[in-house]
Design a protein around this motif. Structure first.
Motif, PDB file in Angstrom:
ATOM      1  N   ASP A 198       0.832  -1.206   0.000  1.00  0.00           N
ATOM      2  CA  ASP A 198       0.000   0.000   0.000  1.00  0.00           C
ATOM      3  C   ASP A 198       0.865   1.255   0.000  1.00  0.00           C
ATOM      4  OD1 ASP A 198      -2.694   1.356   0.446  1.00  0.00           O
ATOM      5  OD2 ASP A 198      -1.593   2.033   2.205  1.00  0.00           O
ATOM      6  N   LYS A 199       1.959   1.218   0.764  1.00  0.00           N
ATOM      7  CA  LYS A 199       2.885   2.355   0.784  1.00  0.00           C
ATOM      8  C   LYS A 199       3.477   2.580  -0.605  1.00  0.00           C
ATOM      9  CE  LYS A 199       7.290   3.800   2.831  1.00  0.00           C
ATOM     10  NZ  LYS A 199       8.398   3.399   3.759  1.00  0.00           N
ATOM     11  N   GLY A 200       3.842   1.496  -1.281  1.00  0.00           N
ATOM     12  CA  GLY A 200       4.398   1.614  -2.632  1.00  0.00           C
ATOM     13  C   GLY A 200       3.397   2.166  -3.622  1.00  0.00           C
ATOM     14  N   VAL A 201       2.152   1.687  -3.537  1.00  0.00           N
ATOM     15  CA  VAL A 201       1.109   2.171  -4.456  1.00  0.00           C
ATOM     16  C   VAL A 201       0.857   3.661  -4.240  1.00  0.00           C
ATOM     17  CG1 VAL A 201      -1.336   1.991  -5.053  1.00  0.00           C
ATOM     18  CG2 VAL A 201       0.000  -0.078  -4.693  1.00  0.00           C
ATOM     19  N   ASN A 239       3.794   6.754 -18.227  1.00  0.00           N
ATOM     20  CA  ASN A 239       3.418   5.384 -18.604  1.00  0.00           C
ATOM     21  C   ASN A 239       4.124   4.348 -17.725  1.00  0.00           C
ATOM     22  OD1 ASN A 239       1.705   5.046 -21.319  1.00  0.00           O
ATOM     23  ND2 ASN A 239       2.936   6.911 -21.506  1.00  0.00           N
ATOM     24  N   ALA A 240       5.381   4.631 -17.367  1.00  0.00           N
ATOM     25  CA  ALA A 240       6.116   3.702 -16.495  1.00  0.00           C
ATOM     26  C   ALA A 240       5.474   3.643 -15.112  1.00  0.00           C
ATOM     27  CB  ALA A 240       7.576   4.131 -16.394  1.00  0.00           C
ATOM     28  N   TYR A 241       5.112   4.789 -14.565  1.00  0.00           N
ATOM     29  CA  TYR A 241       4.470   4.796 -13.247  1.00  0.00           C
ATOM     30  C   TYR A 241       3.080   4.173 -13.297  1.00  0.00           C
ATOM     31  CZ  TYR A 241       8.099   7.596 -11.005  1.00  0.00           C
ATOM     32  OH  TYR A 241       9.286   8.020 -10.453  1.00  0.00           O
ATOM     33  N   THR A 242       2.383   4.365 -14.415  1.00  0.00           N
ATOM     34  CA  THR A 242       1.071   3.724 -14.570  1.00  0.00           C
ATOM     35  C   THR A 242       1.211   2.208 -14.586  1.00  0.00           C
ATOM     36  OG1 THR A 242       0.220   5.627 -15.811  1.00  0.00           O
ATOM     37  CG2 THR A 242      -0.963   3.547 -16.038  1.00  0.00           C
ATOM     38  N   TYR A 243       2.222   1.709 -15.323  1.00  0.00           N
ATOM     39  CA  TYR A 243       2.467   0.265 -15.330  1.00  0.00           C
ATOM     40  C   TYR A 243       2.838  -0.223 -13.931  1.00  0.00           C
ATOM     41  CZ  TYR A 243       4.904  -4.142 -15.807  1.00  0.00           C
ATOM     42  OH  TYR A 243       5.299  -5.436 -15.613  1.00  0.00           O
ATOM     43  N   LEU A 244       3.698   0.534 -13.256  1.00  0.00           N
ATOM     44  CA  LEU A 244       4.142   0.135 -11.923  1.00  0.00           C
ATOM     45  C   LEU A 244       2.964   0.058 -10.958  1.00  0.00           C
ATOM     46  CD1 LEU A 244       6.470  -0.552 -10.063  1.00  0.00           C
ATOM     47  CD2 LEU A 244       6.873   1.893  -9.736  1.00  0.00           C
ATOM     48  N   ARG A 245       2.072   1.003 -11.035  1.00  0.00           N
ATOM     49  CA  ARG A 245       0.894   0.987 -10.158  1.00  0.00           C
ATOM     50  C   ARG A 245       0.008  -0.220 -10.463  1.00  0.00           C
ATOM     51  NH1 ARG A 245      -2.575   6.268 -10.510  1.00  0.00           N
ATOM     52  NH2 ARG A 245      -2.823   5.439 -12.607  1.00  0.00           N
ATOM     53  N   THR A 246      -0.191  -0.503 -11.749  1.00  0.00           N
ATOM     54  CA  THR A 246      -0.988  -1.678 -12.134  1.00  0.00           C
ATOM     55  C   THR A 246      -0.341  -2.971 -11.653  1.00  0.00           C
ATOM     56  OG1 THR A 246      -1.772  -0.497 -14.099  1.00  0.00           O
ATOM     57  CG2 THR A 246      -2.050  -2.890 -14.077  1.00  0.00           C
ATOM     58  N   GLU A 247       0.983  -3.040 -11.792  1.00  0.00           N
ATOM     59  CA  GLU A 247       1.716  -4.228 -11.337  1.00  0.00           C
ATOM     60  C   GLU A 247       1.560  -4.421  -9.826  1.00  0.00           C
ATOM     61  OE1 GLU A 247       4.334  -7.569 -11.693  1.00  0.00           O
ATOM     62  OE2 GLU A 247       3.177  -6.413 -13.147  1.00  0.00           O
ATOM     63  N   LEU A 248       1.611  -3.323  -9.092  1.00  0.00           N
ATOM     64  CA  LEU A 248       1.455  -3.419  -7.637  1.00  0.00           C
ATOM     65  C   LEU A 248       0.042  -3.851  -7.256  1.00  0.00           C
ATOM     66  CD1 LEU A 248       3.436  -0.264  -6.468  1.00  0.00           C
ATOM     67  CD2 LEU A 248       4.131  -2.655  -6.292  1.00  0.00           C
ATOM     68  N   ASN A 282       3.517   9.835  -9.999  1.00  0.00           N
ATOM     69  CA  ASN A 282       2.903   9.975 -11.321  1.00  0.00           C
ATOM     70  C   ASN A 282       2.246  11.355 -11.465  1.00  0.00           C
ATOM     71  OD1 ASN A 282       2.036   9.307 -13.853  1.00  0.00           O
ATOM     72  ND2 ASN A 282       0.447   7.900 -13.199  1.00  0.00           N
ATOM     73  N   TYR A 283       1.572  11.765 -10.411  1.00  0.00           N
ATOM     74  CA  TYR A 283       0.932  13.081 -10.415  1.00  0.00           C
ATOM     75  C   TYR A 283       1.974  14.206 -10.429  1.00  0.00           C
ATOM     76  CZ  TYR A 283      -1.474  17.139  -8.448  1.00  0.00           C
ATOM     77  OH  TYR A 283      -1.947  18.405  -8.212  1.00  0.00           O
ATOM     78  N   GLN A 284       3.040  14.063  -9.617  1.00  0.00           N
ATOM     79  CA  GLN A 284       4.055  15.107  -9.518  1.00  0.00           C
ATOM     80  C   GLN A 284       4.847  15.264 -10.819  1.00  0.00           C
ATOM     81  OE1 GLN A 284       4.714  17.325  -7.216  1.00  0.00           O
ATOM     82  NE2 GLN A 284       3.266  16.624  -5.651  1.00  0.00           N
ATOM     83  N   ILE A 285       5.111  14.154 -11.510  1.00  0.00           N
ATOM     84  CA  ILE A 285       5.840  14.229 -12.796  1.00  0.00           C
ATOM     85  C   ILE A 285       5.049  15.068 -13.796  1.00  0.00           C
ATOM     86  CG2 ILE A 285       6.557  12.862 -14.797  1.00  0.00           C
ATOM     87  CD1 ILE A 285       8.458  12.526 -12.517  1.00  0.00           C
ATOM     88  N   PHE A 286       3.765  14.767 -13.881  1.00  0.00           N
ATOM     89  CA  PHE A 286       2.923  15.513 -14.811  1.00  0.00           C
ATOM     90  C   PHE A 286       2.766  16.962 -14.364  1.00  0.00           C
ATOM     91  CE2 PHE A 286      -1.221  16.857 -16.494  1.00  0.00           C
ATOM     92  CZ  PHE A 286      -1.032  16.586 -17.843  1.00  0.00           C
TER      93      PHE A 286
END
Length: 311
Positions: free
Chosen positions: A91-94, A244-253, A101-105
């Motif tokens: 949960d901490k990782g997600v 896109n990388a952070y979106t994938y990472l969130r989905t993976e988690l 992801n929000y801060q990058i954008f």
């Protein structure tokens, strides 16, 4: 008279004989009763010893069984605590990935907004001074890698899986969509797919920091045009790749979280079934074996106490 006397003498001798026989029979009866009592005591003592041995074996078996139940209970608690810890870690990782992801954008938009309205200090961004907001975003990005390493240590692959470590430390492009535009942008942003997400964060931070320094050195319309061109040519691809990388990472988690829930549920279910079976077995052992044996010994003792006084 002599004949009568002879008969009388025979009668007296017969009485004495009968009395002697009665005395002998009484002694024989007493001896047999004593022998029977001794045999009864021996049999009773042996039966008591055998019953006590059975009770000891049953008590020992019950003790072992309860130790097993206690072990299953402790194992269930330990497994539950481990599960809670793993779920908190995931949960901490997600949460961190979602925020990054929000801060990058946000940083990309904040930079362009700041450059566009550089000469209008009264403009605000999220109800905050534009430059102050930009500095806050940069500081957050600067600390992003340390936060990611803390949330996803390499030794945590047992929790997250190898894909997360690969994405963070060595390879980004392989985990993104295989569209030509995105793969080209990823190859440019990572220098030919030689950087992980941590390296990508550092590059992005350096890009924005360098652009800010150059624009502040010459805050003209020409510099703004150069900044926009740079964003279109290079920074935009980095932002797209990072998002896109952070979106994938969130989905993976999320997938890891669901898999962990299923695994932990299966383990805890097995432990629960084991505890239920142990409790049932202990109840049967106590009721139909040990308690019945104790009741039998009590009845035997009562019988002995009723018989012995008469002997």
């Amino acid at each position: 008279i002599l004949q009568f006397k002879s008969y009388l003498q025979e009668s007296v001798e017969s009485i004495r004989l009968m009395q002697s026989l009665d005395h002998i029979m009484q002694k024989k009866t007493n001896f047999e009763d004593e022998q029977d009592s001794i045999k009864f005591k021996k049999r009773t003592t042996a039966s008591f010893k055998e019953s006590k041995r059975h009770i000891f074996v049953l008590l020992f078996s019950t003790f072992i069984l309860f130790l097993l139940i206690l072990s299953l209970f402790v194992a269930s608690d330990v497994q539950s605590l481990k599960s809670i810890s793993r779920f908190k870690t995931i949960d901490k990782g997600v949460s961190l990935v979602t925020l990054l992801n929000y801060q990058i954008f946000l940083l990309a938009g904040n930079f362009l907004y700041w450059a566009t309205f550089y000469n209008q200090p009264e403009m605000m961004f999220r109800n905050t001074d534009i430059k102050s907001q930009l500095d806050a975003n940069l500081k957050f990005l600067q600390l992003a890698n340390s936060k990611l390493i803390d949330a996803f240590p390499k030794e945590g692959a047992a929790i997250y899986g190898d894909n997360v470590n690969q994405l963070l430390f060595t390879d980004v492009c392989s985990y993104l969509a295989s569209t030509t535009a995105l793969q080209n942008a990823c190859a440019t942003a990572t220098g030919g797919n030689v950087l992980g997400l941590l390296g990508l964060n550092e590059n992005y931070f350096d890009m924005v920091n360098t652009r800010i320094y150059k624009f502040e050195s010459d805050p003209s319309s020409a510099s703004l045009s150069v900044a926009l061109d740079y964003y279109t040519a290079r920074m935009g691809g980095t932002v797209s790749t990072s998002i896109n990388a952070y979106t994938y990472l969130r989905t993976e988690l999320y997938d890891v979280f669901i898999a962990r829930i299923q695994d932990e549920t299966a383990i805890l279910t097995k432990l629960f079934i084991g505890m239920c079976f142990g409790f049932l077995l202990a109840t049967v052992l106590l009721k139909f074996f040990m308690l019945d044996r104790v009741r039998l010994i009590a009845n035997m003792k009562n019988k002995v106490l009723r018989i012995l006084p008469y002997n």
